[in-house]
Design an enzyme around this catalytic site. Sequence first.
Site, PDB file in Angstrom:
ATOM      1  N   LYS A  13      31.186  43.722  35.170  1.00  0.00           N
ATOM      2  CA  LYS A  13      31.692  43.929  36.669  1.00  0.00           C
ATOM      3  C   LYS A  13      32.669  44.842  36.744  1.00  0.00           C
ATOM      4  O   LYS A  13      32.803  45.565  37.692  1.00  0.00           O
ATOM      5  CB  LYS A  13      32.361  42.431  36.932  1.00  0.00           C
ATOM      6  N   ARG A  88      37.418  32.754  41.498  1.00  0.00           N
ATOM      7  CA  ARG A  88      36.729  32.128  40.247  1.00  0.00           C
ATOM      8  C   ARG A  88      36.589  30.635  40.402  1.00  0.00           C
ATOM      9  O   ARG A  88      36.100  30.287  39.486  1.00  0.00           O
ATOM     10  CB  ARG A  88      37.665  32.350  39.022  1.00  0.00           C
ATOM     11  N   ARG A 123      33.930  45.121  22.469  1.00  0.00           N
ATOM     12  CA  ARG A 123      34.684  45.669  23.606  1.00  0.00           C
ATOM     13  C   ARG A 123      36.092  46.109  22.763  1.00  0.00           C
ATOM     14  O   ARG A 123      36.655  45.118  22.034  1.00  0.00           O
ATOM     15  CB  ARG A 123      34.861  44.745  24.518  1.00  0.00           C
ATOM     16  N   ARG A 156      41.165  43.074  22.742  1.00  0.00           N
ATOM     17  CA  ARG A 156      42.046  42.003  23.453  1.00  0.00           C
ATOM     18  C   ARG A 156      41.828  40.787  22.831  1.00  0.00           C
ATOM     19  O   ARG A 156      40.727  40.070  22.462  1.00  0.00           O
ATOM     20  CB  ARG A 156      41.261  41.812  25.001  1.00  0.00           C
ATOM     21  N   ARG A 167      35.701  31.055  27.367  1.00  0.00           N
ATOM     22  CA  ARG A 167      35.465  31.711  28.638  1.00  0.00           C
ATOM     23  C   ARG A 167      34.118  31.446  29.336  1.00  0.00           C
ATOM     24  O   ARG A 167      34.326  31.231  30.530  1.00  0.00           O
ATOM     25  CB  ARG A 167      35.923  33.177  28.632  1.00  0.00           C
TER      26      ARG A 167
HETATM   27  P1  AMP Z   1      39.566  39.029  33.636  1.00  0.00           P
HETATM   28  O1  AMP Z   1      40.052  40.251  33.003  1.00  0.00           O
HETATM   29  O2  AMP Z   1      39.033  38.984  34.827  1.00  0.00           O
HETATM   30  O3  AMP Z   1      38.479  38.627  32.593  1.00  0.00           O
HETATM   31  O4  AMP Z   1      40.630  38.002  33.163  1.00  0.00           O
HETATM   32  C1  AMP Z   1      41.404  37.736  32.483  1.00  0.00           C
HETATM   33  C2  AMP Z   1      41.925  36.652  32.451  1.00  0.00           C
HETATM   34  O5  AMP Z   1      42.790  36.616  33.714  1.00  0.00           O
HETATM   35  C3  AMP Z   1      40.993  35.354  32.649  1.00  0.00           C
HETATM   36  O6  AMP Z   1      40.368  34.827  31.700  1.00  0.00           O
HETATM   37  C4  AMP Z   1      41.971  34.130  33.369  1.00  0.00           C
HETATM   38  O7  AMP Z   1      42.707  33.627  32.518  1.00  0.00           O
HETATM   39  C5  AMP Z   1      42.708  35.143  34.074  1.00  0.00           C
HETATM   40  N1  AMP Z   1      42.257  35.298  35.442  1.00  0.00           N
HETATM   41  C6  AMP Z   1      42.104  36.377  36.090  1.00  0.00           C
HETATM   42  N2  AMP Z   1      41.447  36.336  37.126  1.00  0.00           N
HETATM   43  C7  AMP Z   1      41.632  34.870  37.662  1.00  0.00           C
HETATM   44  C8  AMP Z   1      41.221  34.015  38.746  1.00  0.00           C
HETATM   45  N3  AMP Z   1      40.757  34.708  39.925  1.00  0.00           N
HETATM   46  N4  AMP Z   1      41.444  32.855  38.588  1.00  0.00           N
HETATM   47  C9  AMP Z   1      41.996  32.309  37.475  1.00  0.00           C
HETATM   48  N5  AMP Z   1      42.509  32.829  36.343  1.00  0.00           N
HETATM   49  C10 AMP Z   1      42.193  34.469  36.355  1.00  0.00           C
END
Ligand code: AMP
Length: 212
Positions: A13, A88, A123, A156, A167
Amino acid sequence: MKLILLGAPGAGKGTQAEIISEQYGIPTISTGNIIRAALKNGTEMGLKAKSYIDAGELVPDEVVIGIIKERLSEPDCQNGYILDGFPRTIPQAEALDNMGFAIDAALSIEVPDDEIVKRMSGRRVCEKCGASYHTAYKKPEKDGVCNLCGGDLVIRKDDEPETVKNRLHVYHEQTEPLKAYYQNCGKLFTVQGQEEVADTTRLVLAELEKLI
Ligand code: AMP
């Protein structure tokens, strides 16, 4: 264009969001990036979010809803935006609807779980500027070094295999129901994520053309 990108973590994404953002001249809003920046800056919100992120859990709805509300009110969002990683959960989608920030479409990038696990193990991110790379698909010019700022490339914490599995579990439980949510209002579009980024981009842009 007001677009939501859906898909499992690691489905690509973020990369597609960057490309669409450039093509259409609209900002990408990634709640994950906003939270990571807050964490780096040691803000109260960042500290609150840390334990959730490290465990691969979702940060509580009220925290991310607050973040998105503030961000979408900024002037650069007037002509459209791409939401990467938000909503989400169903309550987040409902909150977005109630905020009055309408969306045109939710585009889901579909990638099987075993492929995701394979992709995420490769990654790497720059410790200094956050730019992302992949050991197979998006190699830096020099191994382990960021092309943009020369910072070290690291895994990460939430890309480690056990956290990735959690996740994915969280994605299927809490985020995947959003596909039915947007399908029900006729806004869901789907593309199959391809091995080559450029091939996925072609499919994504073809779907977006239908919206214009
Ligand atoms: P991402 O980089 O989008 O995978 O986000 C990394 C982490 O940030 C996720 O695993 C969640 O812990 C938190 N996070 C990001 N966006 C959201 C969201 N919309 N709702 C809840 N947690 C989020």
